[in-house]
Design a protein around this motif. Structure first.
Motif, short mmCIF file in Angstrom:
data_model
loop_
_atom_site.label_atom_id
_atom_site.label_comp_id
_atom_site.label_asym_id
_atom_site.label_seq_id
_atom_site.Cartn_x
_atom_site.Cartn_y
_atom_site.Cartn_z
N LYS A 13 0.96 0.89 6.15
CA LYS A 13 1.64 -0.12 5.35
C LYS A 13 1.11 -1.51 5.67
N ALA A 14 0.89 -1.80 6.95
CA ALA A 14 0.36 -3.10 7.35
C ALA A 14 -1.04 -3.32 6.78
N ALA A 15 -1.86 -2.28 6.79
CA ALA A 15 -3.22 -2.41 6.25
C ALA A 15 -3.18 -2.67 4.75
N LEU A 16 -2.30 -1.98 4.03
CA LEU A 16 -2.19 -2.21 2.59
C LEU A 16 -1.63 -3.59 2.28
N GLU A 17 -0.65 -4.02 3.05
CA GLU A 17 -0.08 -5.36 2.84
C GLU A 17 -1.15 -6.44 3.04
N GLU A 18 -2.03 -6.21 4.00
CA GLU A 18 -3.13 -7.16 4.21
C GLU A 18 -4.07 -7.18 3.02
N ARG A 19 -4.35 -5.97 2.45
CA ARG A 19 -5.25 -5.90 1.29
C ARG A 19 -4.66 -6.54 0.04
N VAL A 20 -3.36 -6.33 -0.20
CA VAL A 20 -2.76 -6.87 -1.43
C VAL A 20 -2.27 -8.30 -1.25
N GLY A 21 -2.21 -8.76 -0.01
CA GLY A 21 -1.82 -10.15 0.23
C GLY A 21 -0.33 -10.40 0.09
N GLY A 22 0.48 -9.43 0.38
CA GLY A 22 1.93 -9.61 0.29
C GLY A 22 2.66 -8.44 0.91
N GLU A 23 3.97 -8.61 1.03
CA GLU A 23 4.80 -7.58 1.64
C GLU A 23 5.16 -6.51 0.61
N LEU A 24 5.16 -5.25 1.03
CA LEU A 24 5.52 -4.13 0.17
C LEU A 24 6.93 -3.67 0.51
N THR A 25 7.71 -3.36 -0.52
CA THR A 25 9.05 -2.83 -0.28
C THR A 25 8.99 -1.31 -0.24
N ALA A 26 10.06 -0.70 0.25
CA ALA A 26 10.11 0.76 0.38
C ALA A 26 10.15 1.45 -0.97
N GLN A 27 10.52 0.75 -2.04
CA GLN A 27 10.63 1.37 -3.35
C GLN A 27 9.33 1.32 -4.15
N GLU A 28 8.31 0.67 -3.66
CA GLU A 28 7.09 0.48 -4.45
C GLU A 28 6.15 1.67 -4.34
N ASN A 29 5.47 1.91 -5.43
CA ASN A 29 4.36 2.86 -5.46
C ASN A 29 3.10 2.05 -5.70
N ILE A 30 2.03 2.44 -5.06
CA ILE A 30 0.76 1.71 -5.19
C ILE A 30 -0.25 2.65 -5.82
N LEU A 31 -0.92 2.17 -6.83
CA LEU A 31 -1.96 2.92 -7.50
C LEU A 31 -3.31 2.41 -7.03
#
Length: 85
Positions: A13-31
């Motif tokens: 999750k931390a690696a993806l948040e760094e890539r997208v430049g923001g915090e991810l919530t538990a309800q989100e799906n990432i494509l």
């Protein structure tokens, strides 16, 4: 590839948040398309919900197999998203 943030490890999750430049919530799906993560903002999610409602409203009642509410629940699945009427 579709990733659900609720199923990611803290390091993933931390690696993806760094890539997208923001915090991810538990309800989100990432494509992931070609390795680039895309996260819809709240306005984009709301727009998608409105488009789904509009398309469901266009269906003739005789063509509906589910109510609009049941169709929305099926489309949103376990995302936990709340819809305003």
């Amino acid at each position: 590839m579709i990733l659900q943030t609720a199923q990611l490890s803290p390091s993933q999750k931390a690696a993806l948040e760094e890539r997208v430049g923001g915090e991810l919530t538990a309800q989100e799906n990432i494509l992931l398309c070609g390795g680039t993560p895309k996260v819809a903002c709240a306005a984009e999610r709301e727009n998608a919900i409105q488009q789904m409602r509009y398309r469901l409203a266009l269906l003739d009642a005789s063509q509906r197999r589910l109510s609009i509410a049941d169709s929305m629940a099926a489309l949103l699945g376990d995302s936990g998203a709340e819809l305003s009427a």
